[in-house]
Motif scaffolding. Sequence first.
Motif, PDB file in Angstrom:
ATOM      1  N   ALA A  17      -9.573 -64.225 -45.466  1.00 17.83           N
ATOM      2  CA  ALA A  17      -9.279 -63.614 -46.765  1.00 17.83           C
ATOM      3  C   ALA A  17     -10.492 -63.702 -47.685  1.00 17.83           C
ATOM      4  O   ALA A  17     -10.844 -62.753 -48.383  1.00 17.83           O
ATOM      5  N   ALA A  20     -13.113 -61.256 -46.933  1.00 18.65           N
ATOM      6  CA  ALA A  20     -12.816 -59.871 -47.268  1.00 18.65           C
ATOM      7  C   ALA A  20     -13.357 -59.468 -48.634  1.00 18.65           C
ATOM      8  O   ALA A  20     -13.325 -58.306 -49.007  1.00 18.65           O
ATOM      9  N   HIS A  36     -15.504 -49.700 -42.365  1.00 20.47           N
ATOM     10  CA  HIS A  36     -14.118 -50.102 -42.105  1.00 20.47           C
ATOM     11  C   HIS A  36     -13.871 -50.586 -40.679  1.00 20.47           C
ATOM     12  O   HIS A  36     -12.731 -50.916 -40.349  1.00 20.47           O
ATOM     13  N   ASN A  68      -6.978 -58.572 -37.863  1.00 21.27           N
ATOM     14  CA  ASN A  68      -6.824 -57.240 -38.446  1.00 21.27           C
ATOM     15  C   ASN A  68      -5.602 -57.149 -39.339  1.00 21.27           C
ATOM     16  O   ASN A  68      -5.628 -56.481 -40.386  1.00 21.27           O
ATOM     17  N   GLU A  69      -4.533 -57.832 -38.938  1.00 20.24           N
ATOM     18  CA  GLU A  69      -3.320 -57.823 -39.759  1.00 20.24           C
ATOM     19  C   GLU A  69      -3.586 -58.442 -41.122  1.00 20.24           C
ATOM     20  O   GLU A  69      -2.954 -58.078 -42.121  1.00 20.24           O
ATOM     21  N   ARG A  70      -4.533 -59.361 -41.180  1.00 18.01           N
ATOM     22  CA  ARG A  70      -4.877 -60.046 -42.427  1.00 18.01           C
ATOM     23  C   ARG A  70      -6.037 -59.385 -43.163  1.00 18.01           C
ATOM     24  O   ARG A  70      -6.598 -59.964 -44.090  1.00 18.01           O
ATOM     25  N   GLY A  71      -6.410 -58.170 -42.745  1.00 18.46           N
ATOM     26  CA  GLY A  71      -7.425 -57.428 -43.474  1.00 18.46           C
ATOM     27  C   GLY A  71      -8.787 -57.360 -42.815  1.00 18.46           C
ATOM     28  O   GLY A  71      -9.719 -56.785 -43.366  1.00 18.46           O
ATOM     29  N   GLY A  75     -13.378 -56.952 -44.869  1.00  9.99           N
ATOM     30  CA  GLY A  75     -12.710 -55.666 -45.034  1.00  9.99           C
ATOM     31  C   GLY A  75     -12.818 -54.739 -43.855  1.00  9.99           C
ATOM     32  O   GLY A  75     -12.359 -53.594 -43.913  1.00  9.99           O
ATOM     33  N   LYS A  77     -11.959 -53.847 -39.863  1.00 13.57           N
ATOM     34  CA  LYS A  77     -11.102 -54.145 -38.724  1.00 13.57           C
ATOM     35  C   LYS A  77     -11.946 -54.294 -37.460  1.00 13.57           C
ATOM     36  O   LYS A  77     -13.002 -53.665 -37.309  1.00 13.57           O
TER      37      LYS A  77
END
Length: 403
Positions: A17, A20, A36, A68-71, A75, A77
């Motif tokens: 996190a 990101a 991205h 990836n589920e957490r961003g 930022g 993937k």
Amino acid sequence: MGSRTIPTLAGCLAAIALAAAPAQAQKRYGPGAADHEIKIGTTTPYSGPASAYSAGAVSITAFFAMVNERGGVNGRKLNFISLDDAYSPPKTVEQIRRLIESEEVLFLVNPVGTAPNMAVLKYINQKKVPHLFVGSGATIFNDPAHFPWTMSWTPHYASEGEIYARHVLTEKPDAKIGVIAQNDDLGRDYLVGFKRGLGERASSMIVSTQTYNTSDPTIDSQIVSLKASGADVLLIAAVPRFAAQAIRKAYDIDWHPLKFVVSVGSSISGAIRPAGFEASKGVISAAYQKDPADPQWKDDPAMQAWNVWMDKYNPRIDKSDYYAPYGYNIGFAVVQILKQCGDDLTRENIMKQASHLDMELPMPLPGIRLRTTPTDLRPIKQMRLVRFDGERYVLFSDVLASE
């Protein structure tokens, strides 16, 4: 060493996190990197004689799905492209070319196998693509002077072989030793290290050496020959399928030597269970990561986090599979490299960051830390001996340096 923070799932997610947050430095991208997405590639034997190894790639894929589920990371993937090479070097060449030239991945992570990686080593280095955490402990994958884009993951086979030899000399100095080894650099490296550990006594103590090819249907005849040699110690330098055959055949012909199974062939799900728990009792191996089946780790926060992750993201892989925590640890290390890269996602910076790692992973045994330098690209250099007691592997040695 400084503070010793054990990574957990929550800690990893918090770190992701933080990663990101927008970076202030100017963005620099190599092939496979964009605002991205980051393309990462690998080859693994989803089919063929070494298919048990594919659990590692499945586990890395599951880890990246969680990321990836957490961003993602910064930022972005993670697009992990994992191709089947059936543990066949010609197929590996085809698939690695596809990953580099067609898919244009930014880097490679944990392509599996000694012979498969040998087949593409020069090509990958000519292309200057980071070839990270190779799924082999062959010494050639730590040669930054000649192959600066390649680094291993597994502790070196030769050093592991030396550890077994030292144990034999201590516990059974009058041993007669038989060896069954894979007929490639994997088997040869283990044997080189084992002989080095025995020193000048190697020629008299090793009474028979048998080899096999991964295309062989069985190794029954080799095991019968080893028994006939009078050996009372057996070194099995084999992948899980053939390690299982060796253990089982020895048991079936009522031959009960002191057995050593190299770490890459020691998986409970891939080797021990197929051979039979009773047949495998007493097998000695070496480990550098925690065994999820070992009750001593039941209250360990990192193990508890791993179990939560397995249930949610990786349920198709058996928790007793050696390659489940293996893939999880590699996932952590990849995320750390990408965090260190920030917005400089060039192949040159990927390799720079990979060669300057100093971190504690969640699942290695206590005292084992991941470290790399530009002159020594081996991430893991230490192991501990374990013995299968009929239900699980039990630690019985201190940390042994793998120099």
